[in-house]
Design an enzyme around this catalytic site. Structure first.
Site, short mmCIF file in Angstrom:
data_model
loop_
_atom_site.label_atom_id
_atom_site.label_comp_id
_atom_site.label_asym_id
_atom_site.label_seq_id
_atom_site.Cartn_x
_atom_site.Cartn_y
_atom_site.Cartn_z
N ASP A 183 -0.48 3.80 2.00
CA ASP A 183 -0.21 2.39 2.26
C ASP A 183 -1.57 1.76 2.60
O ASP A 183 -2.55 2.47 2.87
CB ASP A 183 0.81 2.21 3.38
CG ASP A 183 1.43 0.81 3.35
OD1 ASP A 183 0.86 -0.09 2.68
OD2 ASP A 183 2.47 0.60 4.00
C1 BGC Z 1 2.77 -2.76 2.90
C2 BGC Z 1 3.09 -2.18 1.53
C3 BGC Z 1 2.43 -3.02 0.46
C4 BGC Z 1 0.94 -3.10 0.73
C5 BGC Z 1 0.19 -3.93 -0.29
C6 BGC Z 1 1.29 -3.00 3.09
O1 BGC Z 1 1.06 -3.75 4.23
O2 BGC Z 1 3.27 -1.92 3.90
O3 BGC Z 1 4.47 -2.13 1.35
O4 BGC Z 1 2.70 -2.48 -0.78
O5 BGC Z 1 0.73 -3.68 2.00
O6 BGC Z 1 0.47 -5.27 -0.13
#
Ligand code: BGC
Length: 801
Positions: free
Chosen positions: A301
């Site tokens: 993530d």
């Molecule tokens: C989220 C993800 C997301 C990523 C990119 C993170 O803060 O938890 O679900 O895909 O950001 O935006």
């Protein structure tokens, strides 16, 4: 007609120049790596191994030769993403609004990939400077709504439409679907997730992934694993037993991996039993790869984890969005012998194996013109099918043709399409519930409607209530401060009552990434003004002999028990995406007969939830650890086993017609021989056509392992049955479906004894029972003995109740 733009795919990475010490707000980063402009350059052959003939990535068979030809620095570039766009000095990506990508290495024929969010639809920037063309995408209903369809075919259809937008807008990998379990009703991101039940979550996910990937683009299942809250999400240590992990928190991922083989898995922010998920080899290698056979690559993530070298070792192939320092550390670790280069090669290979499948690799010329009109219809249909009818006394709904309706509640104008954060979607519009009803020929009480319209537009002029760009930037949608519910005067209600046939009240809630919801008025609880609105509007309509319905435009459970007796009907519309108003009108008018069932329980009070005592962890104010003491008793597994009443139980949902269940039986005279077929017949005994979501629960005998009262083992939705029509349904169950996880043996085991198969319309409304016997314990599958918690857990047991 817009002229279709054909673009040549060029090197997507246009600029990488992160300035030192950028503070990445919104992502709760504890630290941001200092970056020097110099170290942030792509290695393009400069440090590459000198070779007379450089191999090129031409297909899967060329991967090994390409890895051999890669310089160490190139490998370390490939496993680290290109940095976060949108921050000062950050990279510019070819598709604005994409949240990252991989480095291309042109000398080896390796293109860069682009990734962008979901899950309710593709999130990219809709308007680009100096261009007249727009890049809006379709906002589909939120994940919980999609799961409430209990319809895997519908989920696949939505996935197919989403994947088409991903491909035609120039993205390689969709950062969706998300399938964390609804452990607690207050998780601010539950709207992005499907269910409290791993079977529903896993089956719907597999269907969405198959739909997305049928386009030749990738899907990413996230957030792996046990990422069930937003409070301190990047640092929290989730403590959970091996059994609860295997049966509840990992099971949906297992199903999705085995039934859809997604291109990618996104590891989560949290620690899992002491180790950050992205550095957890037990999770990412032992379970995901060895136990389940996952063949794609794992990405972190955004900004997750603490140690890039540990991430490499764990099998987290790609660090997103990544900083050059990560690559530097990886190179150093190989050089000083703390990271074996073969591990890096393994990770590089996983990424290259996906790259050769990607649109970028295939030089796909995207159109920037997906079929938004068709997808709009898919979004509307899915939204209507996911709506759940809670209550409908004396057939107050559907509305009569051309009915005059008094609409109450701010949400009639500012209808909520979906939650906020990375899961927001930049759609061209949201149809409000007021507009949707009018378009369907319902006459709105104009006095009431215009008073809401002017109330909202007046407040929106005020600084406090101005709609702004998301604090994370315009690409992440809008920040819409909540306008307090408009207080109603007795006189205006009286007027609406006398001039309309029925009252419809809207209650709206929103939540989003980075914050959990609260058990407070205005969030889980209704405000005093909302309670008064429901009480006064209902009383006055009822005095006039007229009916009242409530429509819930929400992303997760709210209190319903305190007010539901006051109204005739309640429709849970969820957050239905951009076609919200049309889909609500479809169900309120009866154009669509509701067939959604709850994929998550609505408790009587929040404190009834089994997780409530341990959410969001300890210490309460600023938790560092959350212990899942409720263990396997999540959602209905708890309510049914511990006899706790709910407001509306898992699987619940009414229709405008009635269904009769009959002929519930199992194959082979109830002797279980590795598999079993469950039969049931469902008949529409009412007077309008409708569909029914049929659920197959099993009550397993307690043996060495205690079992929840019921567990969902299969489900299916009938086709649309005309009045008097029947459908015969068949469900196949195998040993793994019936097995529980024995920690001592590290194995899935079906224990001997008598099993009851319960076919029902919900987890509490069982329509027919059949029995079968298992003669002796069956060890179905031995798996790796990993992820044992290092902290003692005071696990909930039904024998202590
Ligand atoms: C989220 C993800 C997301 C990523 C990119 C993170 O803060 O938890 O679900 O895909 O950001 O935006």
């Amino acid at each position: 007609m817009l002229k279709k733009m054909k673009k040549k795919r060029r090197q997507k990475l246009l600029a990488i120049a992160l300035s030192a010490g950028v503070i990445v707000t919104g992502f709760q980063l504890e630290s941001v790596f200092a970056a020097s402009n110099k170290s942030n350059q792509i290695v393009e052959g400069s440090k590459a191994k000198e070779k007379s003939e450089t191999p090129k990535l031409v297909n899967a068979a060329s991967i090994d030769a390409v890895i051999k030809a890669m310089a160490l620095e190139e490998k370390a570039e490939l496993v680290v993403g290109v940095g976060m766009p949108g921050f000062p000095g950050g990279p510019t990506l070819e598709v604005a609004g994409a949240v990252g990508g991989t480095h291309g290495i042109p000398r080896l024929g390796i293109p860069s990939l682009l990734v962008a969010d979901g899950p309710a639809g593709l999130r990219i920037r809709p308007i680009r400077e100096g261009e007249s063309q727009t890049y809006y995408t379709t906002a589909f209903p939120i994940a919980t709504s999609l799961a409430s369809t209990f319809d895997t075919k519908m989920a696949e259809k939505v996935g197919r439409a989403q994947g088409n937008e991903v491909k035609e807008y120039g993205i390689d990998i969709f950062l969706a679907p998300a399938l964390n379990i609804h452990r607690d009703p207050l998780n601010g991101r539950n709207f992005e997730y499907y269910s409290e039940d791993p079977l529903v979550a896993g089956k719907i996910t597999a269907a969405v992934v198959n739909g997305v990937e049928s386009n030749g683009v990738g899907a990413t299942i996230k957030h792996f694993a046990a990422n069930n809250q937003e409070t301190n999400r990047t640092t929290i240590d989730t403590i959970v037993s091996e059994r609860a992990l295997r049966e509840i928190y990992l099971r949906g991922f297992e199903t999705a991996v085995k039934e859809s083989q997604p291109w990618s898995v996104m590891s989560s922010y949290n620690k899992l039993n002491g180790i950050p998920a992205s550095q957890n080899g037990d999770l990412l290698t032992k379970i995901l790869r060895e136990d389940w056979g996952f063949g794609g690559f794992v990405m972190t993530d955004w900004f997750a984890g603490t140690d890039p070298v540990e991430q490499m070792k764990a099998g987290n192939d790609l660090i997103m969005p990544g900083f050059p320092q990560h690559s530097t550390k990886i190179v150093e670790a190989v050089k000083n012998g703390t990271l074996d280069e073969t591990i890096l090669d393994r990770n590089v290979k996983k990424i290259l194996q996906i790259i050769v499948e990607s649109p970028s690799f295939k030089n796909f010329e995207y159109s920037d013109a997906p079929d938004l009109e068709v997808h709009t219809q898919v979004a509307r249909q899915a939204a209507a099918e996911g709506m759940v009818l809670f209550k409908n006394e004396n057939k107050a709904l559907p509305l009569k043709e051309g009915a005059k309706v008094g609409l109450f509640g701010n949400t009639q104008i500012e209808t909520i399409k979906g939650g906020t954060g990375s899961g927001d979607v930049n759609s061209a519009y949201t149809i409000s519930i007021a507009d949707g009803l009018e378009n369907a020929g319902i006459q709105l009480h104009q006095g009431m409607y215009s008073s809401y319209k002017s109330y909202i537009s007046t407040l929106r002029q005020m600084d406090e209530y101005k709609i702004k760009d998301s604090p994370w930037g315009a690409d992440f949608g809008k920040l819409t401060p909540v306008i307090p519910e408009k207080p109603l005067e007795a006189k205006e209600i009286d007027r609406a009552v006398s001039e309309s046939d029925m009252g419809v009240i809207l209650i709206g809630r929103n939540s989003g990434e980075s914050a959990d919801r609260k058990n407070e008025k205005g969030d889980y609880l209704l405000t005093d003004v909302e309670q008064e609105m429901i009480a006064n509007v209902s009383e006055k309509y009822h005095t006039a002999g007229k009916k009242v319905a409530v429509v819930l435009n929400i992303g997760g459970p709210v209190d319903v028990a305190s007010w539901r007796d006051k109204v005739d009907s309640i429709l849970l519309a969820w957050q239905p995406g951009q076609e919200a108003g049309h889909a609500v009108a479809d169900v309120l008018t009866g154009a669509v007969n509701p067939s959604g069932k709850l994929s998550t329980t609505f408790p009587i009070t929040y404190s009834d939830a089994p997780s409530a005592e341990n959410f969001p962890g300890t210490p309460k104010e600023n938790p560092t650890q959350v212990v899942y003491e409720e263990d396997i008793y999540v959602g209905y597994r708890y309510y049914t086993t511990f006899d706790v009443n709910t407001a509306y139980e898992f699987g619940y949902g009414l229709s405008y017609t009635n269904f009769k269940y009959s002929n519930v039986r199992v194959s082979n005279n109830g002797n279980f021989k590795n598999k079993l077929t469950v039969f049931a017949t469902v008949e529409n005994t009412g007077d309008i056509a409708g569909k029914e979501a049929v659920q197959v629960y099993v009550s397993a005998p307690d043996g060495k392992l205690e079992k929840p009262e019921v567990e969902l083992k299969a489900f299916a939705k009938t086709k649309e049955l005309r009045p008097g029509k029947k459908e015969n349904l068949k469900f196949e169950l195998n040993t793994k479906d019936l097995a529980s996880f024995n920690e001592k043996l590290s194995a899935w085991v079906v224990e001997k004894g008598t099993y009851n198969v319960k076919v029902g319309a919900s987890s509490e409304n069982i329509k027919g029972i059949a029995t079968f016997k298992v003669d002796k314990d069956i060890i179905v599958e031995k798996v790796n003995d990993v992820l044992e918690p290092k902290v003692e857990i005071d696990r909930l047991s039904k024998f202590d109740k």
